[in-house]
Design a protein around this motif. Structure first.
Motif, PDB file in Angstrom:
ATOM      1  N   ALA A  38       2.514  -7.510 -20.883  1.00  0.00           N
ATOM      2  CA  ALA A  38       1.810  -7.772 -19.621  1.00  0.00           C
ATOM      3  C   ALA A  38       2.304  -9.066 -18.993  1.00  0.00           C
ATOM      4  O   ALA A  38       2.568  -9.136 -17.780  1.00  0.00           O
ATOM      5  CB  ALA A  38       0.303  -7.837 -19.871  1.00  0.00           C
ATOM      6  N   ALA A  39       2.447 -10.115 -19.822  1.00  0.00           N
ATOM      7  CA  ALA A  39       2.964 -11.397 -19.325  1.00  0.00           C
ATOM      8  C   ALA A  39       4.391 -11.248 -18.822  1.00  0.00           C
ATOM      9  O   ALA A  39       4.774 -11.854 -17.808  1.00  0.00           O
ATOM     10  CB  ALA A  39       2.899 -12.446 -20.439  1.00  0.00           C
ATOM     11  N   ALA A  40       5.187 -10.432 -19.512  1.00  0.00           N
ATOM     12  CA  ALA A  40       6.569 -10.208 -19.097  1.00  0.00           C
ATOM     13  C   ALA A  40       6.633  -9.588 -17.708  1.00  0.00           C
ATOM     14  O   ALA A  40       7.414 -10.020 -16.853  1.00  0.00           O
ATOM     15  CB  ALA A  40       7.272  -9.309 -20.110  1.00  0.00           C
ATOM     16  N   TYR A  41       5.804  -8.582 -17.470  1.00  0.00           N
ATOM     17  CA  TYR A  41       5.822  -7.908 -16.171  1.00  0.00           C
ATOM     18  C   TYR A  41       5.359  -8.834 -15.053  1.00  0.00           C
ATOM     19  O   TYR A  41       5.857  -8.764 -13.931  1.00  0.00           O
ATOM     20  CB  TYR A  41       4.970  -6.643 -16.216  1.00  0.00           C
ATOM     21  N   VAL A  42       4.413  -9.711 -15.362  1.00  0.00           N
ATOM     22  CA  VAL A  42       3.971 -10.682 -14.362  1.00  0.00           C
ATOM     23  C   VAL A  42       5.116 -11.634 -14.023  1.00  0.00           C
ATOM     24  O   VAL A  42       5.363 -11.962 -12.855  1.00  0.00           O
ATOM     25  CB  VAL A  42       2.735 -11.458 -14.855  1.00  0.00           C
ATOM     26  N   GLY A  43       5.842 -12.081 -15.044  1.00  0.00           N
ATOM     27  CA  GLY A  43       6.992 -12.954 -14.818  1.00  0.00           C
ATOM     28  C   GLY A  43       8.059 -12.292 -13.973  1.00  0.00           C
ATOM     29  O   GLY A  43       8.626 -12.903 -13.054  1.00  0.00           O
ATOM     30  N   ILE A  44       8.339 -11.020 -14.260  1.00  0.00           N
ATOM     31  CA  ILE A  44       9.334 -10.273 -13.504  1.00  0.00           C
ATOM     32  C   ILE A  44       8.892 -10.089 -12.056  1.00  0.00           C
ATOM     33  O   ILE A  44       9.692 -10.168 -11.119  1.00  0.00           O
ATOM     34  CB  ILE A  44       9.580  -8.905 -14.170  1.00  0.00           C
ATOM     35  N   LEU A  45       7.597  -9.851 -11.869  1.00  0.00           N
ATOM     36  CA  LEU A  45       7.058  -9.581 -10.534  1.00  0.00           C
ATOM     37  C   LEU A  45       6.977 -10.836  -9.673  1.00  0.00           C
ATOM     38  O   LEU A  45       7.280 -10.799  -8.479  1.00  0.00           O
ATOM     39  CB  LEU A  45       5.664  -8.953 -10.669  1.00  0.00           C
ATOM     40  N   VAL A  46       6.590 -11.970 -10.279  1.00  0.00           N
ATOM     41  CA  VAL A  46       6.233 -13.155  -9.502  1.00  0.00           C
ATOM     42  C   VAL A  46       7.400 -14.119  -9.299  1.00  0.00           C
ATOM     43  O   VAL A  46       7.645 -14.594  -8.173  1.00  0.00           O
ATOM     44  CB  VAL A  46       5.062 -13.898 -10.177  1.00  0.00           C
TER      45      VAL A  46
END
Length: 200
Positions: A140-148
């Motif tokens: 979940a943290a990874a996807y937030v990093g990729i998105l933001v």
């Protein structure tokens, strides 16, 4: 979700993974633009150079498979971080196309072992019973990093300057290193405490 976040080390591993994925995705998406807008390369040359980042990851993953037989996950992650530091510094050097090429290759090589080693180290760091839940919040943290984070750099490039690209990567890397080292210290402290408790 709340109990998982409260597990000692969970916040650190989440931020570590957030930073890694943010760094990898930002490098992948903005390397060409940096080379064109700041280094003055043609779009075709920049695209070719940017592909070296992905080649670095691919070759690095293959090499990492052999190195993991000799080094543990923490050592592999640290090795990757050192290579990324070298790559970021090379990107900052004003010595022409070759330093940019070398920098992107080193960043790609450095990224190679980090993702798999973070995942592989999770059961050892948190226990097999917690590893599935921890990996879930890591992703979940990874996807937030990729998105933001890549769009954030886009705003910086648009409103300030694209030349901040290596500095932006360096700041993300610095936070990742600090969080990973904090995680390892917590793990070491918990092992020492457990040994004291188990002593007769």
């Amino acid at each position: 979700m709340q109990p998982i976040i409260r597990i000692p080390g969970a916040k650190e591993i989440m931020i570590t993974f957030f930073c890694y994925c943010a760094l990898e995705q930002t490098a992948a998406l903005w390397a060409s633009s940096y080379l064109v807008l700041h280094r003055g390369l043609s779009a075709e040359t920049a695209a070719g150079f940017a592909s070296l980042f992905f080649i670095g990851i691919t070759v690095g993953r293959a090499i990492s498979g052999f190195l993991t037989m000799r080094f543990n996950d923490a050592s592999m992650i640290r090795l990757g971080q050192v290579l990324i530091v070298a790559g970021v510094l090379a990107l900052m050097l004003p010595f022409g196309e070759m330093t940019a090429l070398l920098g992107l290759m080193l960043v790609g090589l450095g990224c190679a072992p980090i993702y798999p080693c973070i995942i592989h180290s999770t059961p050892d760091l948190f226990g097999a019973d917690r590893s599935q839940a921890i990996i879930g919040v890591q992703m979940a943290a990874a996807y937030v990093g990729i998105l933001v984070m890549p769009p954030v750099f886009g705003l910086i490039a648009d409103h300030i300057t694209v030349s901040l690209f290596p500095i932006y990567l360096g700041v993300i890397l610095f936070v990742m290193i600090m969080m990973h080292e904090a995680l390892l210290k917590k793990k070491q402290a918990s092992e020492v405490l457990l040994n004291v408790i188990e002593e007769p």
